[in-house]
Write a protein that holds these residues in place. Sequence first.
Motif, PDB file in Angstrom:
ATOM      1  N   ASP A 149      34.785 -26.792  68.528  1.00 31.45           N
ATOM      2  CA  ASP A 149      34.921 -27.564  67.289  1.00 31.45           C
ATOM      3  C   ASP A 149      35.139 -26.644  66.096  1.00 31.45           C
ATOM      4  N   ILE A 150      34.408 -25.537  66.057  1.00 30.89           N
ATOM      5  CA  ILE A 150      34.566 -24.564  64.975  1.00 30.89           C
ATOM      6  C   ILE A 150      35.960 -23.952  65.006  1.00 30.89           C
ATOM      7  N   GLU A 151      36.461 -23.684  66.204  1.00 31.44           N
ATOM      8  CA  GLU A 151      37.814 -23.148  66.332  1.00 31.44           C
ATOM      9  C   GLU A 151      38.828 -24.104  65.709  1.00 31.44           C
ATOM     10  N   GLU A 152      38.623 -25.398  65.904  1.00 38.00           N
ATOM     11  CA  GLU A 152      39.544 -26.397  65.356  1.00 38.00           C
ATOM     12  C   GLU A 152      39.396 -26.558  63.843  1.00 38.00           C
ATOM     13  N   VAL A 153      38.146 -26.607  63.356  1.00 39.35           N
ATOM     14  CA  VAL A 153      37.892 -26.943  61.949  1.00 39.35           C
ATOM     15  C   VAL A 153      38.128 -25.764  61.015  1.00 39.35           C
ATOM     16  N   PHE A 154      37.712 -24.569  61.410  1.00 36.50           N
ATOM     17  CA  PHE A 154      37.812 -23.413  60.520  1.00 36.50           C
ATOM     18  C   PHE A 154      39.203 -22.771  60.574  1.00 36.50           C
TER      19      PHE A 154
ATOM     20  N   CYS B 298      25.619 -21.283  65.517  1.00 34.37           N
ATOM     21  CA  CYS B 298      27.034 -20.933  65.689  1.00 34.37           C
ATOM     22  C   CYS B 298      27.692 -20.592  64.358  1.00 34.37           C
ATOM     23  N   ILE B 299      27.388 -21.372  63.332  1.00 33.99           N
ATOM     24  CA  ILE B 299      27.986 -21.116  62.017  1.00 33.99           C
ATOM     25  C   ILE B 299      27.524 -19.767  61.472  1.00 33.99           C
ATOM     26  N   ASP B 300      26.244 -19.461  61.644  1.00 36.11           N
ATOM     27  CA  ASP B 300      25.725 -18.168  61.173  1.00 36.11           C
ATOM     28  C   ASP B 300      26.432 -17.013  61.872  1.00 36.11           C
ATOM     29  N   ILE B 301      26.636 -17.147  63.177  1.00 37.01           N
ATOM     30  CA  ILE B 301      27.337 -16.101  63.928  1.00 37.01           C
ATOM     31  C   ILE B 301      28.768 -15.948  63.420  1.00 37.01           C
ATOM     32  N   TYR B 302      29.452 -17.066  63.266  1.00 38.93           N
ATOM     33  CA  TYR B 302      30.842 -17.025  62.797  1.00 38.93           C
ATOM     34  C   TYR B 302      30.923 -16.375  61.415  1.00 38.93           C
ATOM     35  N   GLN B 303      30.038 -16.795  60.511  1.00 36.51           N
ATOM     36  CA  GLN B 303      30.057 -16.254  59.156  1.00 36.51           C
ATOM     37  C   GLN B 303      29.789 -14.752  59.155  1.00 36.51           C
ATOM     38  N   ALA B 304      28.809 -14.324  59.946  1.00 38.17           N
ATOM     39  CA  ALA B 304      28.471 -12.896  60.012  1.00 38.17           C
ATOM     40  C   ALA B 304      29.627 -12.083  60.597  1.00 38.17           C
ATOM     41  N   LEU B 305      30.274 -12.619  61.626  1.00 37.48           N
ATOM     42  CA  LEU B 305      31.396 -11.906  62.231  1.00 37.48           C
ATOM     43  C   LEU B 305      32.564 -11.766  61.261  1.00 37.48           C
ATOM     44  N   SER B 306      32.761 -12.765  60.421  1.00 38.73           N
ATOM     45  CA  SER B 306      33.914 -12.769  59.506  1.00 38.73           C
ATOM     46  C   SER B 306      33.686 -11.913  58.261  1.00 38.73           C
TER      47      SER B 306
ATOM     48  N   LYS C 179      30.801  -2.511  60.101  1.00 33.87           N
ATOM     49  CA  LYS C 179      32.052  -3.080  60.601  1.00 33.87           C
ATOM     50  C   LYS C 179      32.856  -3.737  59.471  1.00 33.87           C
ATOM     51  N   LYS C 180      34.123  -3.956  59.743  1.00 31.09           N
ATOM     52  CA  LYS C 180      34.975  -4.755  58.872  1.00 31.09           C
ATOM     53  C   LYS C 180      34.842  -6.221  59.280  1.00 31.09           C
ATOM     54  N   GLY C 181      35.252  -7.120  58.391  1.00 33.05           N
ATOM     55  CA  GLY C 181      35.235  -8.529  58.735  1.00 33.05           C
ATOM     56  C   GLY C 181      36.318  -8.856  59.757  1.00 33.05           C
ATOM     57  N   PHE C 182      35.997  -9.714  60.738  1.00 39.44           N
ATOM     58  CA  PHE C 182      36.955 -10.069  61.775  1.00 39.44           C
ATOM     59  C   PHE C 182      37.786 -11.291  61.369  1.00 39.44           C
ATOM     60  N   THR C 183      38.950 -11.415  61.970  1.00 39.38           N
ATOM     61  CA  THR C 183      39.799 -12.579  61.761  1.00 39.38           C
ATOM     62  C   THR C 183      39.175 -13.794  62.457  1.00 39.38           C
ATOM     63  N   HIS C 184      39.688 -14.982  62.114  1.00 39.78           N
ATOM     64  CA  HIS C 184      39.222 -16.214  62.765  1.00 39.78           C
ATOM     65  C   HIS C 184      39.386 -16.112  64.277  1.00 39.78           C
ATOM     66  N   GLU C 185      40.532 -15.621  64.724  1.00 42.38           N
ATOM     67  CA  GLU C 185      40.812 -15.537  66.160  1.00 42.38           C
ATOM     68  C   GLU C 185      39.824 -14.602  66.867  1.00 42.38           C
TER      69      GLU C 185
END
Length: 306
Positions: free
Chosen positions: A301-306, A259-267, A273-279
């Motif tokens: 949990d990632i939504e809350e912490v990051f 999950c963290i790898d996906i979030y980091q890559a998306l951001s 692509k451009k980096g995406f916002t947290h939302e």
Amino acid sequence: MGERNISKLPFSSNIKNAVLYHHENADGSGPFGKAASETPLYAQLIHFGDILDVNCNFGAQETDKYVKVFKFIDDNAGTIFDDKLCTLFKSLFDKNMIEDLQKKDLIVNLEKVVPKEYVEYSKDKIIEIMNVFARIIDYKSKFTKNHSIGVAQKALLMGEFYGYDDDKCCQLYIAGILHDIGKMAIKNEILEKPGSLTDDEFTIMKNHALFTYNILSEINGSKNIASWAASHHEKLDGTGYPFGKKAEELDHEDRLLACIDIYQALSEERPYKKGFTHEKCIEIMKDMVKSGFVDGQIVEDIEEVF
């Protein structure tokens, strides 16, 4: 860059300038204009091995390879290579040894000459070493220059959120730092391709997770780290890689690193692509939860912490 990185590693001997000057030629025609007498021995040895392999391609099976090797050395003695190193090489390597270098069991042959040595380091020293590898991994592509550090920092943050002890948080950090170490074996034209990968290219790209597992499995006491790091492309429905594990085979930390790898890559910004916002990252990941790919509670949990 290489010299700065290697200066952080705990070598037992003085390797100062070994990387900085490893492109210097014996006659002083290299980038820094240093002759053999001014170049550290370790730098000369790296240069010797580098140039010899590039020009003689030890990875390719070839009849009478040793003839080609010895001729190349003789042709470049005193110009590219120091005469003393050329004489030393020819006194140590015979036909059989040159042929052994062409075989696939190169590591086995190397360990006959340089046996494995296991050394214990403190947690702080281990993290310092891991950070060096992270810089090497991430600098391979300008689009991932902060990726490994980002994954590691977020893994540590999540470990603290879950109340893990210091040792487990350290293991998570290391798994995050080294999760993409297998990409060192992937060509940049694939890593930085601006468009979609072909099927063959994607197959090659997927190998990086298995390479990561194989590399980290060689480290004593790293079973958890190897598993967590290598599982960052696994999916709960079994369609991920490198092992195609299903939900029941993936522990919480395997799922967390994925999950963290996906979030980091998306951001992050990538060629396509451009980096995406947290939302936006969370929105995409919640869709992945609905598809049965990733763990829904971890995404919350990632939504809350990051």
